[in-house]
Design a protein around this motif. Structure first.
Motif, mmCIF file in Angstrom:
data_model
loop_
_atom_site.group_PDB
_atom_site.id
_atom_site.type_symbol
_atom_site.label_atom_id
_atom_site.label_comp_id
_atom_site.label_asym_id
_atom_site.label_seq_id
_atom_site.Cartn_x
_atom_site.Cartn_y
_atom_site.Cartn_z
ATOM 1 N N PHE A 29 5.634 7.050 -10.354
ATOM 2 C CA PHE A 29 5.963 6.770 -8.962
ATOM 3 C C PHE A 29 4.967 5.768 -8.403
ATOM 4 O O PHE A 29 3.761 6.009 -8.421
ATOM 5 C CB PHE A 29 5.908 8.060 -8.127
ATOM 6 C CG PHE A 29 7.037 9.018 -8.379
ATOM 7 C CD1 PHE A 29 8.089 9.121 -7.486
ATOM 8 C CD2 PHE A 29 7.042 9.823 -9.512
ATOM 9 C CE1 PHE A 29 9.130 10.009 -7.709
ATOM 10 C CE2 PHE A 29 8.070 10.711 -9.745
ATOM 11 C CZ PHE A 29 9.118 10.809 -8.852
ATOM 12 N N VAL A 106 8.657 13.812 -0.713
ATOM 13 C CA VAL A 106 8.023 13.407 -1.972
ATOM 14 C C VAL A 106 7.934 14.593 -2.933
ATOM 15 O O VAL A 106 8.199 14.463 -4.135
ATOM 16 C CB VAL A 106 6.618 12.822 -1.703
ATOM 17 C CG1 VAL A 106 5.853 12.640 -3.012
ATOM 18 C CG2 VAL A 106 6.734 11.489 -0.978
ATOM 19 N N SER A 107 7.580 15.768 -2.423
ATOM 20 C CA SER A 107 7.508 16.959 -3.264
ATOM 21 C C SER A 107 8.838 17.221 -3.955
ATOM 22 O O SER A 107 8.874 17.637 -5.124
ATOM 23 C CB SER A 107 7.101 18.169 -2.417
ATOM 24 O OG SER A 107 7.049 19.345 -3.194
ATOM 25 N N LEU A 110 9.684 14.400 -6.709
ATOM 26 C CA LEU A 110 8.786 14.409 -7.864
ATOM 27 C C LEU A 110 9.385 15.162 -9.045
ATOM 28 O O LEU A 110 9.103 14.842 -10.206
ATOM 29 C CB LEU A 110 7.439 15.035 -7.494
ATOM 30 C CG LEU A 110 6.491 14.218 -6.622
ATOM 31 C CD1 LEU A 110 5.240 15.021 -6.280
ATOM 32 C CD2 LEU A 110 6.099 12.898 -7.283
ATOM 33 N N THR A 111 10.207 16.169 -8.770
ATOM 34 C CA THR A 111 10.748 17.002 -9.852
ATOM 35 C C THR A 111 12.220 16.737 -10.137
ATOM 36 O O THR A 111 12.770 17.300 -11.085
ATOM 37 C CB THR A 111 10.574 18.495 -9.520
ATOM 38 O OG1 THR A 111 11.125 18.771 -8.229
ATOM 39 C CG2 THR A 111 9.100 18.871 -9.509
ATOM 40 N N LYS A 140 10.582 4.794 -8.165
ATOM 41 C CA LYS A 140 10.604 5.896 -9.137
ATOM 42 C C LYS A 140 11.123 5.342 -10.459
ATOM 43 O O LYS A 140 12.296 4.979 -10.571
ATOM 44 C CB LYS A 140 11.487 7.039 -8.636
ATOM 45 C CG LYS A 140 11.550 8.232 -9.581
ATOM 46 C CD LYS A 140 12.393 9.366 -8.991
ATOM 47 C CE LYS A 140 12.419 10.570 -9.911
ATOM 48 N NZ LYS A 140 13.195 11.708 -9.322
ATOM 49 N N SER A 230 5.552 20.247 -6.701
ATOM 50 C CA SER A 230 4.177 19.752 -6.637
ATOM 51 C C SER A 230 3.906 19.157 -5.269
ATOM 52 O O SER A 230 4.830 18.740 -4.564
ATOM 53 C CB SER A 230 3.936 18.680 -7.702
ATOM 54 O OG SER A 230 4.087 19.201 -8.999
ATOM 55 N N LEU A 232 1.479 16.168 -3.243
ATOM 56 C CA LEU A 232 0.756 14.924 -3.484
ATOM 57 C C LEU A 232 -0.230 14.701 -2.337
ATOM 58 O O LEU A 232 0.141 14.779 -1.166
ATOM 59 C CB LEU A 232 1.736 13.750 -3.568
ATOM 60 C CG LEU A 232 1.388 12.595 -4.516
ATOM 61 C CD1 LEU A 232 1.307 13.092 -5.942
ATOM 62 C CD2 LEU A 232 2.428 11.493 -4.402
ATOM 63 N N THR A 411 4.503 12.174 -13.255
ATOM 64 C CA THR A 411 5.048 13.534 -13.309
ATOM 65 C C THR A 411 5.592 13.836 -14.700
ATOM 66 O O THR A 411 5.695 12.941 -15.543
ATOM 67 C CB THR A 411 6.183 13.711 -12.285
ATOM 68 O OG1 THR A 411 7.294 12.873 -12.687
ATOM 69 C CG2 THR A 411 5.750 13.325 -10.892
ATOM 70 N N ARG A 433 -1.799 15.014 -7.839
ATOM 71 C CA ARG A 433 -0.545 15.778 -7.863
ATOM 72 C C ARG A 433 -0.896 17.188 -8.317
ATOM 73 O O ARG A 433 -1.437 17.387 -9.404
ATOM 74 C CB ARG A 433 0.477 15.144 -8.810
ATOM 75 C CG ARG A 433 1.827 15.886 -8.827
ATOM 76 C CD ARG A 433 2.812 15.220 -9.771
ATOM 77 N NE ARG A 433 2.372 15.262 -11.150
ATOM 78 C CZ ARG A 433 2.534 16.301 -11.973
ATOM 79 N NH1 ARG A 433 3.101 17.408 -11.540
ATOM 80 N NH2 ARG A 433 2.122 16.221 -13.217
#
Length: 469
Positions: A29, A106-107, A110-111, A140, A230, A232, A411, A433
């Motif tokens: 990212f 963002v959390s 991220l996944t 991304k 997660s 950041l 990630t 992270r």
């Protein structure tokens, strides 16, 4: 579903298969913070079509299996609008900041995995102001497309110098410390490095296959944390401060940064659990294995004579995190000196290349899933993952929008703490992270800030004592 061209292109590299498997699905990212509000919808499509896609065929390709069962990149028709994401945050007063909304967004991304039937990248345009930026743009990019070095060079090729777009970007030059040594000075080092390389390779192999770090406030030992939410967070340091410490202690900038990270990690561990000060904890440092003295621009990387510079050319280095009350560690500066000594020795070692050869062998004999499992265990058996990228020395702009901040995150691994470091102009950003609900990100951030403060103070005081004597 996008239309396929018949052309099947280059094979997917081994690392491209490791990082997009059932074991690991890893993304890089890149975050661009803007100094002014952004309204970028139509311009984004033009940028993608005219500048971003031509950078590399992989940005307009998907992975397919050929008739021999091998993974290859296949060109497809790209619809830029399908790769652009523009979130809508809840309505609020115009003067309010949206830091929490951005953190939550963002959390989530991220996944999230990108669809496999489209090129493996997305662009997220955040038009809401935060305390650090008037707007934020997030690239991304799947790790299968390339490593941080490749992907950052691709991103930078879309940007221009804010002061004069006609001038090229410049980057800090790095010359290997042993480059100017004579043959007679290098020979003893090379002989000793042979034996230390064998030792390092053996210990890395044991660390990967057998021995795990202790369970601590930074390592839960839980399985499947790579798919858990997660957070950041980041701190921004003055490069001048880092350089002052560097000159006072006679080390490199990387030594100072590693010392700060390791000291901050230990402070955090002790804050959460005092018993953790004696725990065995290891950092896995991601290394760029290109035989380069410094950063290469995208144009240089794509010259015919530079074939092979694009892609994933990385390996992993195990570094033991010093203990706060270790007999050889008597004050915070020892974290910097200890890191300097250890990293210098391990960088001269060829164990990182032996680990790469081991992965290649596992790939050929047992397939990419088993090799991916080896990488997964390498990271999962350690406590933190550290990666760094050198950024440009001048301020940047994207389509005339000035960029005030630039940083990145990685990630997909099982680590509970991932730390990335990037320089930009006169600042250096350390991004963390962390596993949501397990790591107290605010306390970790505070400990990192305390680490740089204490190390800077100690370095200045030792300099004063030296001058007085």
């Amino acid at each position: 579903m996008e239309n396929f061209h018949e052309e099947v292109q280059a094979p997917v590299s081994p690392h491209g298969q490791y990082f997009n498997s059932s074991v690991i699905c890893s993304y890089v990212f890149d975050f661009l913070e803007f100094a002014v509000p952004i309204d970028y919808d139509s311009q984004a499509i033009t940028l993608i079509r005219d500048i971003f896609l031509p950078i590399n065929p992989r940005f307009s390709s998907i992975r397919v299996r050929d008739k021999y069962g091998k993974m290859r990149w296949q060109k497809v028709e790209v619809k830029p609008e399908e790769h652009i994401k523009i979130p809508i945050f809840p309505d609020t007063t115009s003067s309010e900041l949206y830091d929490q909304d951005l953190d939550d967004y963002v959390s989530r991304i991220l996944t999230e995995r990108t669809p496999q039937n489209k090129p493996l990248w997305e662009i997220h345009i955040i038009k809401y102001p935060t305390k650090n930026a008037a707007g934020t743009l997030i690239f991304k990019l799947h790790h299968a497309l390339g490593d941080g070095y490749s992907l950052m060079s691709a991103l930078l090729s879309c940007l221009q110098r804010a002061d004069d777009p006609s001038l090229p970007l410049s980057f800090p030059s790095r010359t290997p410390q042993h480059a100017k040594e004579s043959l007679f000075k290098k020979l003893p080092s090379d002989i000793s490095s042979f034996f230390s390389s064998i030792s390092d390779f053996g210990s890395s192999l044991i660390k990967t296959k057998i021995i795990e770090d202790d369970i601590t406030p930074i390592r839960s030992g839980y399985e499947g944390t790579e798919s858990q939410p997660s957070n950041l967070s980041s701190i921004t340091l003055s490069l001048d401060t880092i350089k002052d410490i560097k000159s006072k202690l006679g080390v490199t900038i990387n030594d100072v940064v590693c010392g700060v990270i390791f000291y901050g990690i230990r402070l955090y561990m002790q804050e959460i659990d005092n018993k953790a000060k004696t725990a065995n904890s290891t950092a896995v440092v991601m290394l760029n294995t290109r035989n380069l003295a410094g950063y290469q621009s995208l144009e240089e990387m794509q010259k015919p004579e530079a074939k092979g510079l694009w892609g994933n050319q990385i390996s992993f280095l195990h570094i033991a995190i010093p203990k706060l009350y270790q007999s050889t560690i008597s004050n915070p500066l020892d974290f910097v000196w200890h890191s300097s000594k250890l990293i210098k020795r391990k960088r001269r070692s060829f164990s990182v290349y032996l680990m790469g050869m081991l992965l290649d062998l596992e790939m050929k004999l047992r397939g990419p899933e088993i090799a991916a499992k080896t990488i997964y265990n390498t990271i999962g058996n350690a406590s933190i993952l550290v990666s760094n990228i050198v950024g440009p020395m001048e301020e940047l702009a994207l389509a005339n929008y000035p960029i005030s901040g630039l940083y990145f995150a990685v990630t997909g691994g099982p680590e509970n703490v991932s730390i990335t470091v990037m320089s930009y102009v006169k600042m250096l950003t350390i991004t963390m992270r962390t596993l949501k609900g397990f790591i107290d990100e605010q306390k970790l951030k505070y400990c990192m800030e305390k680490a740089i403060e204490v190390i800077f103070k100690e370095a200045m005081e030792i300099s004063e004592r030296t001058s007085q004597n």
